[in-house]
Design a protein around this motif. Structure first.
Motif, PDB file in Angstrom:
ATOM      1  N   PRO A  43       5.684   1.077  13.223  1.00  0.00           N
ATOM      2  CA  PRO A  43       6.255   1.992  14.219  1.00  0.00           C
ATOM      3  C   PRO A  43       7.480   1.414  14.915  1.00  0.00           C
ATOM      4  O   PRO A  43       7.640   0.197  15.019  1.00  0.00           O
ATOM      5  CB  PRO A  43       5.097   2.196  15.207  1.00  0.00           C
ATOM      6  N   GLU A  44       8.314   2.309  15.406  1.00  0.00           N
ATOM      7  CA  GLU A  44       9.555   1.911  16.071  1.00  0.00           C
ATOM      8  C   GLU A  44       9.303   1.135  17.356  1.00  0.00           C
ATOM      9  O   GLU A  44      10.173   0.395  17.821  1.00  0.00           O
ATOM     10  CB  GLU A  44      10.397   3.157  16.383  1.00  0.00           C
ATOM     11  N   ARG A  45       8.121   1.263  17.930  1.00  0.00           N
ATOM     12  CA  ARG A  45       7.829   0.534  19.164  1.00  0.00           C
ATOM     13  C   ARG A  45       7.627  -0.959  18.932  1.00  0.00           C
ATOM     14  O   ARG A  45       7.545  -1.746  19.878  1.00  0.00           O
ATOM     15  CB  ARG A  45       6.580   1.108  19.835  1.00  0.00           C
ATOM     16  N   CYS A  86       5.705 -12.848  11.477  1.00  0.00           N
ATOM     17  CA  CYS A  86       6.559 -12.478  12.601  1.00  0.00           C
ATOM     18  C   CYS A  86       6.054 -11.170  13.182  1.00  0.00           C
ATOM     19  O   CYS A  86       5.518 -10.330  12.466  1.00  0.00           O
ATOM     20  CB  CYS A  86       8.010 -12.293  12.157  1.00  0.00           C
ATOM     21  N   SER A  87       6.252 -10.972  14.469  1.00  0.00           N
ATOM     22  CA  SER A  87       5.908  -9.717  15.128  1.00  0.00           C
ATOM     23  C   SER A  87       7.177  -8.885  15.251  1.00  0.00           C
ATOM     24  O   SER A  87       8.172  -9.334  15.841  1.00  0.00           O
ATOM     25  CB  SER A  87       5.309  -9.988  16.505  1.00  0.00           C
ATOM     26  N   SER A  88       7.165  -7.687  14.679  1.00  0.00           N
ATOM     27  CA  SER A  88       8.379  -6.862  14.664  1.00  0.00           C
ATOM     28  C   SER A  88       8.782  -6.465  16.080  1.00  0.00           C
ATOM     29  O   SER A  88       7.947  -6.071  16.890  1.00  0.00           O
ATOM     30  CB  SER A  88       8.154  -5.600  13.820  1.00  0.00           C
ATOM     31  N   PRO A  89      10.087  -6.568  16.413  1.00  0.00           N
ATOM     32  CA  PRO A  89      10.561  -6.125  17.722  1.00  0.00           C
ATOM     33  C   PRO A  89      10.808  -4.616  17.729  1.00  0.00           C
ATOM     34  O   PRO A  89      10.749  -3.961  16.682  1.00  0.00           O
ATOM     35  CB  PRO A  89      11.881  -6.891  17.877  1.00  0.00           C
ATOM     36  N   VAL A  90      11.088  -4.072  18.889  1.00  0.00           N
ATOM     37  CA  VAL A  90      11.431  -2.651  19.008  1.00  0.00           C
ATOM     38  C   VAL A  90      12.732  -2.395  18.248  1.00  0.00           C
ATOM     39  O   VAL A  90      13.683  -3.188  18.302  1.00  0.00           O
ATOM     40  CB  VAL A  90      11.588  -2.257  20.492  1.00  0.00           C
ATOM     41  N   HIS A  91      12.774  -1.265  17.514  1.00  0.00           N
ATOM     42  CA  HIS A  91      13.976  -0.943  16.744  1.00  0.00           C
ATOM     43  C   HIS A  91      13.967   0.559  16.445  1.00  0.00           C
ATOM     44  O   HIS A  91      12.911   1.169  16.323  1.00  0.00           O
ATOM     45  CB  HIS A  91      13.994  -1.741  15.437  1.00  0.00           C
ATOM     46  N   ALA A  92      15.149   1.126  16.312  1.00  0.00           N
ATOM     47  CA  ALA A  92      15.257   2.539  15.954  1.00  0.00           C
ATOM     48  C   ALA A  92      14.741   2.758  14.528  1.00  0.00           C
ATOM     49  O   ALA A  92      14.784   1.838  13.699  1.00  0.00           O
ATOM     50  CB  ALA A  92      16.705   2.991  16.063  1.00  0.00           C
ATOM     51  N   TYR A 115      12.300  -4.104   5.694  1.00  0.00           N
ATOM     52  CA  TYR A 115      11.199  -3.555   6.505  1.00  0.00           C
ATOM     53  C   TYR A 115      11.660  -2.203   7.034  1.00  0.00           C
ATOM     54  O   TYR A 115      12.823  -2.043   7.436  1.00  0.00           O
ATOM     55  CB  TYR A 115      10.895  -4.509   7.657  1.00  0.00           C
ATOM     56  N   THR A 116      10.762  -1.229   7.027  1.00  0.00           N
ATOM     57  CA  THR A 116      11.108   0.131   7.457  1.00  0.00           C
ATOM     58  C   THR A 116      10.445   0.466   8.782  1.00  0.00           C
ATOM     59  O   THR A 116       9.215   0.405   8.904  1.00  0.00           O
ATOM     60  CB  THR A 116      10.695   1.159   6.393  1.00  0.00           C
ATOM     61  N   TYR A 117      11.264   0.792   9.753  1.00  0.00           N
ATOM     62  CA  TYR A 117      10.770   1.293  11.038  1.00  0.00           C
ATOM     63  C   TYR A 117      10.567   2.800  10.935  1.00  0.00           C
ATOM     64  O   TYR A 117      11.459   3.520  10.483  1.00  0.00           O
ATOM     65  CB  TYR A 117      11.759   0.988  12.155  1.00  0.00           C
ATOM     66  N   GLN A 118       9.397   3.250  11.348  1.00  0.00           N
ATOM     67  CA  GLN A 118       9.079   4.671  11.295  1.00  0.00           C
ATOM     68  C   GLN A 118       8.948   5.249  12.698  1.00  0.00           C
ATOM     69  O   GLN A 118       8.649   4.537  13.652  1.00  0.00           O
ATOM     70  CB  GLN A 118       7.763   4.896  10.544  1.00  0.00           C
ATOM     71  N   ARG A 119       9.160   6.531  12.769  1.00  0.00           N
ATOM     72  CA  ARG A 119       8.937   7.230  14.022  1.00  0.00           C
ATOM     73  C   ARG A 119       7.481   7.065  14.432  1.00  0.00           C
ATOM     74  O   ARG A 119       6.577   7.134  13.594  1.00  0.00           O
ATOM     75  CB  ARG A 119       9.270   8.716  13.845  1.00  0.00           C
TER      76      ARG A 119
END
Length: 222
Positions: A43-45, A86-92, A115-119
């Protein structure tokens, strides 16, 4: 300076007249290369614990990951020579390169790992609002942010109470999950696009148990 070999080298600091005043060591390492990431989406969060798979990793307190750029790196945890976390950061929303650094300064693209950020997904309601506690009832979960790409990878899931089931994608706002056998009562229904992070919408489904106590009339003509 650059080096064609890896390993430790000595570093010496000398005065203008050649008298040695201090010394230390420096480690030349091969370029960090990641062959893949898992899960490949989140998720994007942010907050997804992402495993980077590769080879030749070394433990260092300066290990860092960058998602999309090195402007906001996050700490990387050494697991073994073939894995970092790694812990993913916030991203669009969107697909980004995963960058790796052993010294927190020079970053490499990690061998093309992406890596894909999703809504962010959300659940609004479930139909029907009641299901058999014996399991098998198809539940249509309504909401937003449901990913067809996640279904194709087998990571679009529902969690009904404590049971996790794979979901069938109908649209970005609807998926279908089959209820599993559980005790009668209320159960929360949450959804995940990567089989790890689930929504926290708090939508409930009522699980009911049906029993036949009597049949009247008990007989009739053929």
């Amino acid at each position: 300076p650059s080096s064609a070999v890896t390993g430790w080298v000595g570093v010496q600091l000398s005065s203008f007249y050649g008298a040695l005043s201090s010394s230390g060591s420096f480690y030349y390492h091969a370029e960090l290369v990641a062959s893949g990431v898992t899960p490949g989406m989140g998720p994007e969060r942010g907050g997804t614990r992402v495993a980077l798979l590769g080879s030749g990793f070394r433990d260092a307190y300066t290990l860092r990951c960058g998602f999309g750029s090195a402007s906001a790196p996050v700490l990387a945890r050494y697991v073994d020579e073939s894995q970092l976390e790694c812990s993913s950061p916030v991203h669009a929303p969107g697909s980004v390169d995963v960058l790796l650094s052993m010294n927190g300064q020079q970053y490499a693209t990690g061998g093309g790992a992406r890596y894909t950020y999703q809504r962010a997904a959300a659940v609004s309601h479930v139909a029907p609002s009641a299901a058999l506690s014996e399991g098998g009832t198809p539940l249509t979960v309504h909401g937003s942010g449901f990913s067809s790409a996640s279904e194709s990878l087998g990571v679009l899931t529902c969690r009904i109470g404590g049971a996790v089931r794979r979901a069938v994608w109908a649209s970005a706002s609807a998926i279908v999950c089959n209820a599993t056998r559980a005790a009668a009562g209320e159960a929360r229904v949450e959804v995940s696009n990567n089989a790890r992070e689930y929504t926290s919408s708090g939508v409930l489904v009522r699980l009911v148990s049906l029993r036949v106590l009597d049949v009247q009339p008990w007989s009739g003509p053929v």
